[in-house]
Design a protein around this motif. Structure first.
Motif, PDB file in Angstrom:
ATOM      1  N   ARG A 112      -2.674   6.292   2.874  1.00  0.00           N
ATOM      2  CA  ARG A 112      -3.762   6.776   3.706  1.00  0.00           C
ATOM      3  C   ARG A 112      -5.011   5.919   3.598  1.00  0.00           C
ATOM      4  NH1 ARG A 112      -6.263  10.713   2.503  1.00  0.00           N
ATOM      5  NH2 ARG A 112      -6.964  11.334   4.571  1.00  0.00           N
ATOM      6  N   GLY A 113      -4.962   4.890   2.773  1.00  0.00           N
ATOM      7  CA  GLY A 113      -6.152   4.101   2.518  1.00  0.00           C
ATOM      8  C   GLY A 113      -6.811   3.535   3.762  1.00  0.00           C
ATOM      9  N   SER A 114      -6.026   2.888   4.614  1.00  0.00           N
ATOM     10  CA  SER A 114      -6.600   2.266   5.804  1.00  0.00           C
ATOM     11  C   SER A 114      -7.121   3.310   6.785  1.00  0.00           C
ATOM     12  CB  SER A 114      -5.572   1.366   6.490  1.00  0.00           C
ATOM     13  OG  SER A 114      -4.428   2.110   6.866  1.00  0.00           O
ATOM     14  N   LYS A 137     -19.522   5.472   8.881  1.00  0.00           N
ATOM     15  CA  LYS A 137     -20.216   4.330   8.294  1.00  0.00           C
ATOM     16  C   LYS A 137     -21.720   4.606   8.305  1.00  0.00           C
ATOM     17  CE  LYS A 137     -16.333   2.045   8.087  1.00  0.00           C
ATOM     18  NZ  LYS A 137     -15.487   3.090   8.675  1.00  0.00           N
ATOM     19  N   THR A 164     -13.800   7.335   7.833  1.00  0.00           N
ATOM     20  CA  THR A 164     -15.024   7.651   7.087  1.00  0.00           C
ATOM     21  C   THR A 164     -16.243   7.157   7.854  1.00  0.00           C
ATOM     22  OG1 THR A 164     -13.840   7.450   4.987  1.00  0.00           O
ATOM     23  CG2 THR A 164     -16.247   7.343   4.908  1.00  0.00           C
ATOM     24  N   ASP A 187      -0.914   4.055  -1.788  1.00  0.00           N
ATOM     25  CA  ASP A 187      -2.072   4.646  -1.111  1.00  0.00           C
ATOM     26  C   ASP A 187      -1.903   4.481   0.401  1.00  0.00           C
ATOM     27  OD1 ASP A 187      -4.526   5.778  -0.586  1.00  0.00           O
ATOM     28  OD2 ASP A 187      -5.641   3.910  -0.878  1.00  0.00           O
ATOM     29  N   ALA A 234      -8.169   6.394   5.997  1.00  0.00           N
ATOM     30  CA  ALA A 234      -9.358   7.019   5.414  1.00  0.00           C
ATOM     31  C   ALA A 234     -10.575   6.121   5.595  1.00  0.00           C
ATOM     32  CB  ALA A 234      -9.127   7.316   3.937  1.00  0.00           C
ATOM     33  N   ALA A 235     -10.368   4.803   5.441  1.00  0.00           N
ATOM     34  CA  ALA A 235     -11.485   3.869   5.609  1.00  0.00           C
ATOM     35  C   ALA A 235     -11.978   3.878   7.059  1.00  0.00           C
ATOM     36  CB  ALA A 235     -11.060   2.469   5.195  1.00  0.00           C
ATOM     37  N   ALA A 236     -11.029   3.953   8.006  1.00  0.00           N
ATOM     38  CA  ALA A 236     -11.413   3.949   9.412  1.00  0.00           C
ATOM     39  C   ALA A 236     -12.077   5.256   9.820  1.00  0.00           C
ATOM     40  CB  ALA A 236     -10.192   3.692  10.286  1.00  0.00           C
ATOM     41  N   ASN A 250       0.796  -1.234   0.000  1.00  0.00           N
ATOM     42  CA  ASN A 250       0.000   0.000   0.000  1.00  0.00           C
ATOM     43  C   ASN A 250       0.829   1.284   0.000  1.00  0.00           C
ATOM     44  OD1 ASN A 250      -2.355  -1.637   0.208  1.00  0.00           O
ATOM     45  ND2 ASN A 250      -2.051  -1.764   2.419  1.00  0.00           N
TER      46      ASN A 250
END
Length: 499
Positions: free
Chosen positions: A443-445, A453, A451, A441, A447-449, A438
Motif C-alpha cells: 500500500r506504500g505507493s 500534500k 496523503t 508494503d 498511501a503516498a498518493a 514492495n
C-alpha cells in the motif's frame, strides 16, 4: 450484530495440520466419514498445503509460487476447514483448543478421533543475530522473498559505488548441507548468473556463494562418493563449500565462522542474504498434549500409526509424518524410525486413513512398511544427483529423475498440470528473472498518493512603495538602493513644510 461461527456437532475426526499427512488423510476420509454420519475437520493456520521439495525451484524462478501449494478449500470440499492452530489437546476428555489465525479468542473443539499431523518447524540454535539477519526456506512466502531479494540485490549492486557495500550485496550464504541447503544454493546460483548476464554493470566474478556445513560431509541420504561429487560440482561453479564449519555470530549481518575441529576462527564477512537450512524439528505444539513424547520431541506411535506409549495403544489417537516417531521396519535411521521426508509422509497418510477407517469396524490394521526408494536432487537446469534403488545417477539423468519423481508426487492432477506447464515454458523461455518489489508494503505507493500534500508556504509580500506625484515624463532611471529611501522621504517632508 456480530456473527458467531458455528461448527458441526457430528462425530468429528480432527486432523491437526494441513501438510502432506493432513491433506491426504482428510482427502481419503472425508467422503467415508460423511456417509457414516460424521465429519472430518482440518485445522491449519494456512489455507493450503505446501509441497516443500519445490521451494528451491520457486526461489530459483522455475515454478510459479502458487503452483507449489494445494488449496484446502478446492480439494477438501467435504471437510470442515478451520484456519487456525491447535494449541493444546486433552485427549482424555476428547477436547482440543483452537486459536483462530485472525487473532480471535481461542475456543474448544470436541472430537471422536484425532490425527496429529502438525509437521515440523525450522530448527535453529541460539546464535546471536540469526533471528534478525537470517531467513529460512520452509514456506512458500520465504521462497518468494528469497527470489525477489537475490534479484533486487543484484540490481542494487549494479549502481553501488562503495566496494564494500557492493560485495556485501552480491554475497549469498546458505547454512546447512542437507538436501534443502544444497538445492537452494544451487538453484539461486544458477538464477543469479542468468540475471547477471542481463546486467552489464555486474561481473560474474563478483558473485559470491558460500555453503556452510558443520559436518565433514554433505547430503547423508546419498553415497559418500556422490556427496564428494556434489562438493566438487559446486566448487566448479564457484561456490565456496566450507565443511566442518559453523556459524558463530550473525549480528548486524556480519558473519563470524568457526572451525568445528578446534573451534578456531574460520573467517568473517558481511552479507545481506543469510539462508538457514540446517534442519527441522517436530512441531512443539505436541508438548501441549497428553500424548507420549519421545526424546526427539515427536509423538510416539506404533507401526499401525496409532499413538502408543509405555502403557500401550491410546485409542482414537493417530499420528504420522515429521511430528511422529514412526518405526521403520525396513531399517532406517540409527534410532529405528522413518526419515522425515515427503516420500514417507505421503505414504503414511494413506495407511493412516485406511487404518482409522478399519478401526471403526474392528477390522485388522496393517502396519506401515515402505523401503526408501532413494533420493533425488536438482541443482538447476540439467544438473542433479540421484540414488534410486541402488542406482547412482548424476548430471542430466539425475535432473530428469528428480523432476519425474516430484512431478508424480505433487498432490492432485490439477497441480501436476500447472507445475509441468511451468517446466515446459521454462525450458524454452528460461526461468523467470523478474523481481516483484514492495511486497512487504504493497500500500506504500497508494498511501503516498492519497496523503494530502502540505501547501507550499506563501511568498512574503513586497514592501509597499509610495506613488510619486504626477510629473512630466522622464527617462526611466535605475532603481535607487534601499538605503536611499529614508533620505528621500525626509526631503519630501521638508519641501511640504516650507510651502
Amino acid at each position: 450484530m456480530a456473527h458467531t461461527p458455528t461448527f458441526s456437532d457430528r462425530p468429528r475426526v480432527l486432523v491437526v495440520g494441513g501438510g502432506y499427512v493432513g491433506l491426504y488423510t482428510a482427502f481419503k476420509l472425508q467422503k467415508k466419514i460423511a456417509k457414516s454420519g460424521g465429519i472430518v475437520t482440518l485445522v491449519d493456520p494456512l489455507p493450503y498445503m505446501t509441497y516443500q521439495p519445490f521451494l528451491p525451484e520457486v526461489a530459483g524462478g522455475n515454478i510459479e509460487a502458487r503452483h507449489a501449494v494445494v488449496s484446502h478449500r478446492k480439494h477438501l470440499k467435504q471437510t470442515e476447514l478451520i484456519q487456525g492452530s491447535v494449541t493444546a489437546i486433552d485427549h482424555e476428555n476428547r477436547k482440543a483448543v483452537v486459536a483462530p489465525a485472525d487473532g480471535g479468542a481461542p475456543f474448544e473443539l470436541g472430537y471422536h478421533d484425532v490425527v496429529v499431523a502438525a509437521g515440523a518447524i525450522t530448527r535453529t540454535f541460539p546464535i546471536k543475530g540469526l533471528a534478525e539477519s537470517g531467513i529460512g526456506l520452509k514456506s512458500i512466502e520465504e521462497a518468494v522473498a528469497l527470489r525477489n531479494q537475490v534479484l533486487s540485490l543484484i540490481e542494487k549492486a549494479s549502481t553501488e559505488t562503495d566496494p564494500a557495500k557492493r560485495q556485501r550485496a552480491l554475497t549469498f550464504v546458505v547454512v546447512g548441507g542437507g538436501f534443502a541447503g544444497i538445492e537452494t544454493i544451487a538453484e539461486l546460483e544458477d538464477m543469479a548468473r542468468d540475471a547477471v548476464k542481463l546486467n552489464d554493470r555486474v561481473e560474474q566474478s563478483e558473485l559470491r556463494f558460500v555453503l556452510v556445513e558443520a559436518m565433514g560431509r554433505i547430503m547423508p541420504e546419498v553415497t559418500e562418493a556422490q556427496a564428494i561429487w556434489v562438493v566438487e560440482h559446486l566448487r566448479s561453479r564457484g561456490v565456496e563449500v566450507l565443511l566442518n564449519t559453523s556459524l558463530a555470530n550473525a549480528e548486524n549481518n556480519h558473519l563470524q565462522l568457526i572451525n568445528m575441529a578446534d573451534k578456531s576462527p574460520a573467517g568473517e564477512f558481511d552479507v545481506d542474504t543469510l539462508i538457514w537450512c540446517a534442519g527441522v524439528m517436530a512441531n512443539p505444539m505436541v508438548r501441549s498434549t497428553d500424548f507420549p513424547i519421545e526424546p526427539r520431541g515427536r509423538v510416539s506411535v506404533n507401526v499401525n500409526l496409532q499413538v502408543s506409549g509405555e502403557f500401550g495403544v491410546i485409542e482414537n489417537a493417530w499420528a504420522a509424518g515429521d511430528v511422529a516417531a514412526v518405526p521403520d521396519v525396513t531399517g532406517g535411521l540409527p534410532d529405528g524410525t522413518c526419515v522425515p521426508n515427503a516420500q514417507h509422509a505421503l505414504r503414511q497418510a494413506k495407511r493412516l486413513a485406511a487404518n482409522l477407517w478399519a478401526s471403526r469396524f474392528n477390522k485388522p490394521l496393517k502396519g506401515y512398511k515402505h523401503k526408501n526408494l532413494g533420493a533425488v536432487a536438482g541443482f538447476g537446469q540439467w544438473k542433479g544427483v540421484a540414488k534410486i534403488m541402488g542406482i547412482q545417477l548424476q548430471g542430466p539423468l539425475a535432473w530428469v529423475a528428480h523432476r519425474g519423481y516430484h512431478g508424480l508426487a505433487m498432490p492432485t492432477v490439477e497441480r501436476k498440470y500447472r507445475v509441468l506447464t511451468d517446466w515446459f515454458v521454462a525450458m524454452f523461455a528460461g526461468r523467470d528473472l523478474t523481481q516483484l518489489e514492495n511486497l512487504a508494503d504493497p500500500r506504500g505507493s497508494f498511501a503516498a498518493a492519497a496523503t494530502p500534500k502540505p501547501k507550499p508556504a506563501a511568498a512574503a509580500p513586497a514592501p509597499a512603495v509610495e506613488a510619486a506625484p504626477a510629473a512630466a515624463p522622464v527617462a526611466e532611471a535605475p532603481a535607487a538602493p534601499a538605503e536611499a529611501a529614508p533620505a528621500e522621504a525626509e526631503a519630501k517632508e521638508e519641501a511640504t513644510a516650507s510651502k
